[in-house]
Design a protein around this motif. Structure first.
Motif, PDB file in Angstrom:
ATOM      1  N   ASP A  27       0.668  -1.445   0.160  1.00 44.38           N
ATOM      2  CA  ASP A  27       0.413   0.067  -0.208  1.00 44.38           C
ATOM      3  C   ASP A  27       0.939   1.026  -0.220  1.00 44.38           C
ATOM      4  O   ASP A  27       0.970   2.081  -0.691  1.00 44.38           O
ATOM      5  N   ILE A  28       1.946   1.388   0.591  1.00 45.65           N
ATOM      6  CA  ILE A  28       2.731   2.205   0.790  1.00 45.65           C
ATOM      7  C   ILE A  28       3.512   2.491  -0.594  1.00 45.65           C
ATOM      8  O   ILE A  28       3.708   3.887  -0.790  1.00 45.65           O
ATOM      9  N   ILE A  29       4.151   1.423  -1.113  1.00 43.60           N
ATOM     10  CA  ILE A  29       4.978   1.699  -1.754  1.00 43.60           C
ATOM     11  C   ILE A  29       4.712   1.663  -3.546  1.00 43.60           C
ATOM     12  O   ILE A  29       4.648   2.398  -4.523  1.00 43.60           O
ATOM     13  N   LYS A  30       2.944   1.539  -3.603  1.00 46.38           N
ATOM     14  CA  LYS A  30       2.050   1.548  -4.749  1.00 46.38           C
ATOM     15  C   LYS A  30       1.600   3.614  -4.114  1.00 46.38           C
ATOM     16  O   LYS A  30       1.108   3.903  -5.750  1.00 46.38           O
ATOM     17  N   SER A  31       2.190   3.954  -3.631  1.00 51.19           N
ATOM     18  CA  SER A  31       1.377   5.228  -3.171  1.00 51.19           C
ATOM     19  C   SER A  31       1.448   6.064  -3.859  1.00 51.19           C
ATOM     20  O   SER A  31       1.310   7.521  -4.211  1.00 51.19           O
ATOM     21  N   GLY A  32       3.194   5.892  -4.595  1.00 49.34           N
ATOM     22  CA  GLY A  32       4.227   7.154  -5.555  1.00 49.34           C
ATOM     23  C   GLY A  32       4.200   8.255  -4.012  1.00 49.34           C
ATOM     24  O   GLY A  32       4.928   9.301  -5.043  1.00 49.34           O
ATOM     25  N   LYS A  60      -1.051   5.660   7.821  1.00 51.00           N
ATOM     26  CA  LYS A  60      -1.804   6.276   8.176  1.00 51.00           C
ATOM     27  C   LYS A  60      -1.884   7.835   7.424  1.00 51.00           C
ATOM     28  O   LYS A  60      -2.596   8.693   6.295  1.00 51.00           O
ATOM     29  N   TYR A  61      -0.500   8.518   7.223  1.00 55.45           N
ATOM     30  CA  TYR A  61      -0.318   8.865   6.489  1.00 55.45           C
ATOM     31  C   TYR A  61      -0.458   9.160   4.483  1.00 55.45           C
ATOM     32  O   TYR A  61      -1.121   9.851   4.045  1.00 55.45           O
ATOM     33  N   VAL A  62      -0.103   7.471   4.714  1.00 53.22           N
ATOM     34  CA  VAL A  62      -0.630   7.324   2.949  1.00 53.22           C
ATOM     35  C   VAL A  62      -2.041   6.647   2.754  1.00 53.22           C
ATOM     36  O   VAL A  62      -2.989   6.959   1.993  1.00 53.22           O
ATOM     37  N   ASP A  63      -2.603   6.447   4.539  1.00 56.89           N
ATOM     38  CA  ASP A  63      -3.857   6.164   3.959  1.00 56.89           C
ATOM     39  C   ASP A  63      -4.875   7.265   3.634  1.00 56.89           C
ATOM     40  O   ASP A  63      -6.102   7.393   3.114  1.00 56.89           O
ATOM     41  N   ARG A  65      -4.674   9.628   2.087  1.00 59.00           N
ATOM     42  CA  ARG A  65      -4.029   9.797   0.822  1.00 59.00           C
ATOM     43  C   ARG A  65      -5.032   9.336  -0.282  1.00 59.00           C
ATOM     44  O   ARG A  65      -5.503   9.967  -1.626  1.00 59.00           O
ATOM     45  N   ARG A  66      -4.400   8.183  -0.340  1.00 59.01           N
ATOM     46  CA  ARG A  66      -5.028   6.721  -1.220  1.00 59.01           C
ATOM     47  C   ARG A  66      -6.445   6.289  -0.783  1.00 59.01           C
ATOM     48  O   ARG A  66      -7.411   5.610  -2.137  1.00 59.01           O
ATOM     49  N   ARG A  67      -6.924   6.992   1.139  1.00 56.25           N
ATOM     50  CA  ARG A  67      -8.373   5.873   1.302  1.00 56.25           C
ATOM     51  C   ARG A  67      -9.233   7.025   0.968  1.00 56.25           C
ATOM     52  O   ARG A  67     -10.933   7.395   1.011  1.00 56.25           O
ATOM     53  N   PHE A  72      -9.827  14.766  -1.766  1.00 56.95           N
ATOM     54  CA  PHE A  72      -9.390  15.394  -1.951  1.00 56.95           C
ATOM     55  C   PHE A  72      -7.889  16.526  -1.867  1.00 56.95           C
ATOM     56  O   PHE A  72      -7.490  16.929  -2.689  1.00 56.95           O
ATOM     57  N   PHE A  73      -6.764  14.442  -2.183  1.00 53.36           N
ATOM     58  CA  PHE A  73      -5.573  14.490  -2.409  1.00 53.36           C
ATOM     59  C   PHE A  73      -5.267  14.770  -3.857  1.00 53.36           C
ATOM     60  O   PHE A  73      -3.967  15.332  -4.552  1.00 53.36           O
ATOM     61  N   SER A  74      -6.340  14.270  -3.925  1.00 53.29           N
ATOM     62  CA  SER A  74      -6.199  14.093  -6.114  1.00 53.29           C
ATOM     63  C   SER A  74      -6.139  14.819  -6.724  1.00 53.29           C
ATOM     64  O   SER A  74      -6.293  14.770  -8.176  1.00 53.29           O
ATOM     65  N   GLN A  75      -6.719  16.527  -6.197  1.00 49.70           N
ATOM     66  CA  GLN A  75      -7.107  17.472  -6.665  1.00 49.70           C
ATOM     67  C   GLN A  75      -5.879  18.672  -6.002  1.00 49.70           C
ATOM     68  O   GLN A  75      -6.016  20.134  -6.203  1.00 49.70           O
ATOM     69  N   LEU A  76      -5.172  17.938  -5.266  1.00 46.94           N
ATOM     70  CA  LEU A  76      -3.976  19.145  -4.590  1.00 46.94           C
ATOM     71  C   LEU A  76      -2.903  19.528  -5.735  1.00 46.94           C
ATOM     72  O   LEU A  76      -2.656  18.633  -5.715  1.00 46.94           O
TER      73      LEU A  76
END
Length: 276
Positions: A27-32, A60-63, A65-67, A72-76
């Motif tokens: 999950d972390i590695i695929k986060s980019g 939590k930092y990844v979660d 953003r990814r979930r 919210f983060f996809s428009q940042l």
């Protein structure tokens, strides 16, 4: 980043162990997200070299953003918030550092009701997240912690309605739970009755540790015992004029954020693609 205190396990070994955990987490590695030694070390230091807690905070930092808040983060993008850096400012890092703790001091206020239509709570949350992303790479912030100052100057009924339980939860999830910083103090100044009422509404939703570090200043003089008036913006009780407020701010975070615009936009695009 330097080691603040001696640990039973050497810092280098803890860092290697954390890297192993991260590299085994798809999950972390695929986060980019740019997972480098400096990034990992910040979480170790901020979580007092507790390997499990540091790893959990990164998750939590990844979660968020990814979930949880992927929309919210996809428009940042830092470029969408350039107006937030103009004057009059609504938030910013001060040049001043607490002489006892060495903490960096971050001040913010709610934009006046007259600006409700173009500065939203979501904008403020975005600006905070971008600033915190850069603080990850600042030794002083990670090692010494942060002092927050919130001013009620200009706070009106429209802003009060903005502070819904859902928005408070989002703010805490993104800007508190998913970062490794220690909030040493949280000062509230320029506290009108309306601002105090909003604080009472919000307080039950805050983490207990953060609640216990809130200091409400009924007089500006008591706040000046913590942060001198000559290093504070006028809207937080500073003695300088509004025209000279620019002199008290440290612009390191804004410059670093804008320098990493390409990284943030690539990450946002990757998150957006994952939604489809």
């Amino acid at each position: 980043m330097g080691q603040k205190k001696k640990n039973a396990v050497p810092q280098e070994e803890l860092l290697k162990s954390l890297m192993v955990l991260v590299e085994d987490d798809a999950d972390i590695i695929k986060s980019g997200i740019d997972i480098n030694d400096e990034f990992l070390l910040s979480f170790l230091i901020g979580r007092k070299y507790n390997l499990a807690t540091a790893y959990e905070t990164i998750q939590k930092y990844v979660d968020v953003r990814r979930r949880k808040y992927v929309k919210f983060f996809s428009q940042l993008s830092p470029m969408t918030l350039l107006y937030m850096y103009d004057f009059p400012r609504f938030m910013g890092l001060l040049k001043y550092r607490d002489p006892i703790t060495g903490c960096m001091v971050f001040v913010f206020r709610s934009p006046p009701d007259s600006n409700t239509t173009w500065i939203t709570i979501e904008d403020i949350t975005t600006a905070l997240a971008l600033a915190l992303d850069e603080l990850i790479y600042v030794d002083t912030a990670v090692n010494n912690g942060l002092i927050l100052v919130a001013s009620g100057e200009g706070f009106g009924f429209s802003r009060m309605r903005d502070f819904t339980p859902a928005r408070i939860k989002i703010l805490i999830d993104i800007c508190y739970n998913a970062y490794p910083f220690n909030i040493k103090q949280f000062h509230l100044v320029q506290c009108s009755s309306l601002f105090n009422a909003t604080v009472k509404i919000c307080k039950p939703f805050l983490p207990r540790k953060l609640r216990n570090r809130i200091v409400v200043h009924n007089t500006i003089e008591s706040f000046h015992d913590v942060v001198p008036p000559n290093v504070t913006p006028s809207w937080a009780g500073g003695t300088g004029s509004a025209e000279k407020d620019w002199e008290v701010f440290d612009y390191t975070l804004e410059r670093a954020t804008l320098d990493r615009t390409e990284y943030h936009e690539k990450l946002a695009k990757r998150l957006a693609e994952g939604m489809t």
